[in-house]
Design a protein around this motif. Sequence first.
Motif, PDB file in Angstrom:
ATOM      1  N   UNK A  98       0.801  -1.066  -0.126  1.00 34.85           N
ATOM      2  CA  UNK A  98       0.145  -0.082  -0.047  1.00 34.85           C
ATOM      3  C   UNK A  98       0.855   1.238  -0.090  1.00 34.85           C
ATOM      4  N   UNK A  99       0.337   2.572  -0.547  1.00 40.47           N
ATOM      5  CA  UNK A  99       1.005   3.454  -0.534  1.00 40.47           C
ATOM      6  C   UNK A  99       0.298   4.749  -0.852  1.00 40.47           C
ATOM      7  N   UNK A 100       0.670   5.738  -0.667  1.00 46.23           N
ATOM      8  CA  UNK A 100      -0.055   7.013  -0.719  1.00 46.23           C
ATOM      9  C   UNK A 100      -0.500   7.384  -2.329  1.00 46.23           C
ATOM     10  N   UNK A 101       0.480   7.219  -3.250  1.00 45.79           N
ATOM     11  CA  UNK A 101       0.328   7.239  -4.606  1.00 45.79           C
ATOM     12  C   UNK A 101       1.301   6.401  -5.328  1.00 45.79           C
ATOM     13  N   UNK A 102       0.933   6.381  -6.644  1.00 40.20           N
ATOM     14  CA  UNK A 102       1.363   5.349  -7.594  1.00 40.20           C
ATOM     15  C   UNK A 102       2.889   5.561  -7.541  1.00 40.20           C
ATOM     16  N   UNK A 103       3.481   6.818  -7.792  1.00 37.90           N
ATOM     17  CA  UNK A 103       5.075   6.726  -7.716  1.00 37.90           C
ATOM     18  C   UNK A 103       5.742   6.092  -6.362  1.00 37.90           C
ATOM     19  N   UNK A 104       5.139   6.506  -5.409  1.00 35.71           N
ATOM     20  CA  UNK A 104       5.630   5.886  -4.282  1.00 35.71           C
ATOM     21  C   UNK A 104       5.363   4.319  -4.162  1.00 35.71           C
ATOM     22  N   UNK A 105       4.297   3.917  -4.535  1.00 33.39           N
ATOM     23  CA  UNK A 105       4.192   2.375  -4.681  1.00 33.39           C
ATOM     24  C   UNK A 105       5.244   1.871  -5.395  1.00 33.39           C
ATOM     25  N   UNK A 106       5.402   2.296  -6.728  1.00 36.51           N
ATOM     26  CA  UNK A 106       6.590   1.731  -7.554  1.00 36.51           C
ATOM     27  C   UNK A 106       7.808   1.553  -7.116  1.00 36.51           C
ATOM     28  N   UNK A 107       8.047   2.525  -6.330  1.00 37.90           N
ATOM     29  CA  UNK A 107       9.448   2.550  -5.670  1.00 37.90           C
ATOM     30  C   UNK A 107       9.655   2.120  -4.371  1.00 37.90           C
ATOM     31  N   UNK A 108       8.529   1.317  -3.991  1.00 41.79           N
ATOM     32  CA  UNK A 108       8.908   0.554  -2.593  1.00 41.79           C
ATOM     33  C   UNK A 108       7.745   0.363  -1.692  1.00 41.79           C
ATOM     34  N   UNK A 109       6.793   1.642  -1.802  1.00 45.33           N
ATOM     35  CA  UNK A 109       5.344   1.323  -0.922  1.00 45.33           C
ATOM     36  C   UNK A 109       5.819   1.929   0.338  1.00 45.33           C
ATOM     37  N   UNK A 110       4.432   1.853   0.986  1.00 45.40           N
ATOM     38  CA  UNK A 110       4.629   2.342   2.557  1.00 45.40           C
ATOM     39  C   UNK A 110       4.430   1.076   3.418  1.00 45.40           C
ATOM     40  N   UNK A 111       3.365   0.411   3.008  1.00 44.45           N
ATOM     41  CA  UNK A 111       3.171  -1.166   3.786  1.00 44.45           C
ATOM     42  C   UNK A 111       3.075  -2.209   3.136  1.00 44.45           C
ATOM     43  N   UNK A 112       3.616  -3.350   3.960  1.00 48.44           N
ATOM     44  CA  UNK A 112       3.875  -4.509   3.007  1.00 48.44           C
ATOM     45  C   UNK A 112       3.108  -5.504   3.801  1.00 48.44           C
ATOM     46  N   UNK A 113       2.881  -6.685   3.330  1.00 41.96           N
ATOM     47  CA  UNK A 113       2.488  -7.812   3.731  1.00 41.96           C
ATOM     48  C   UNK A 113       3.270  -8.932   4.027  1.00 41.96           C
ATOM     49  N   UNK A 114       3.167  -9.992   4.525  1.00 43.05           N
ATOM     50  CA  UNK A 114       4.239 -11.070   4.708  1.00 43.05           C
ATOM     51  C   UNK A 114       4.619 -11.724   3.582  1.00 43.05           C
ATOM     52  N   UNK A 115       3.672 -11.861   2.558  1.00 43.63           N
ATOM     53  CA  UNK A 115       4.145 -12.380   1.356  1.00 43.63           C
ATOM     54  C   UNK A 115       3.249 -13.950   1.242  1.00 43.63           C
ATOM     55  N   UNK A 116       3.156 -14.380   0.181  1.00 43.89           N
ATOM     56  CA  UNK A 116       2.538 -15.814  -0.125  1.00 43.89           C
ATOM     57  C   UNK A 116       3.200 -16.339  -1.367  1.00 43.89           C
ATOM     58  N   UNK A 117       3.559 -17.617  -1.108  1.00 47.27           N
ATOM     59  CA  UNK A 117       4.633 -18.304  -2.063  1.00 47.27           C
ATOM     60  C   UNK A 117       3.670 -18.980  -3.498  1.00 47.27           C
ATOM     61  N   UNK A 118       3.972 -18.629  -4.517  1.00 48.05           N
ATOM     62  CA  UNK A 118       3.540 -19.035  -5.686  1.00 48.05           C
ATOM     63  C   UNK A 118       4.350 -19.985  -6.495  1.00 48.05           C
ATOM     64  N   UNK A 119       4.156 -21.041  -6.781  1.00 47.60           N
ATOM     65  CA  UNK A 119       5.078 -21.930  -7.409  1.00 47.60           C
ATOM     66  C   UNK A 119       4.280 -22.641  -8.599  1.00 47.60           C
ATOM     67  N   UNK A 120       5.010 -22.391  -9.782  1.00 41.32           N
ATOM     68  CA  UNK A 120       4.400 -22.842 -11.056  1.00 41.32           C
ATOM     69  C   UNK A 120       5.361 -24.032 -11.455  1.00 41.32           C
ATOM     70  N   UNK A 121       4.818 -25.089 -11.718  1.00 48.22           N
ATOM     71  CA  UNK A 121       5.498 -26.240 -11.959  1.00 48.22           C
ATOM     72  C   UNK A 121       5.233 -26.392 -13.650  1.00 48.22           C
TER      73      UNK A 121
END
Length: 122
Positions: A98-121
């Motif tokens: 999440x971020x306050x604006x798109x440029x800020x999002x693209x350069x790193x964002x303000x808040x992050x989740x913990x992530x979820x693994x996606x594996x494509x076989x």
Amino acid sequence: QVQLVESGGGLVQAGGSLRLSCAASGRSFSTYVMGWFRQAPGKDREFVLGISVSGGRTYYADSVKGRFTISRDNAKNTVYLQMNSLKPEDTAVYYCAAALNIPRLKTGGDYWGQGTQVTVSS
């Protein structure tokens, strides 16, 4: 402050589909632009998709255009990532941001989740 929790990752065969969800809690979800990043083993984290506050504008990395779609439901404080025609090179940990604006999002964002693994076989 915004807390983000991703879900929906897993193992899928090439050509298959997955839908990731990111549930947000805290203040003012509907005032943040949202996005998805991914990080493959041994690679840097990369921007994949972004969506405006209203959901009316979306932003895609070239690598996923035509295959991935981002959407949001502000009433449910949730953003989604629909992934179709998955390829082995899409294998990564996917992070919601999440971020306050798109440029800020693209350069790193303000808040992050913990992530979820996606594996494509293959």
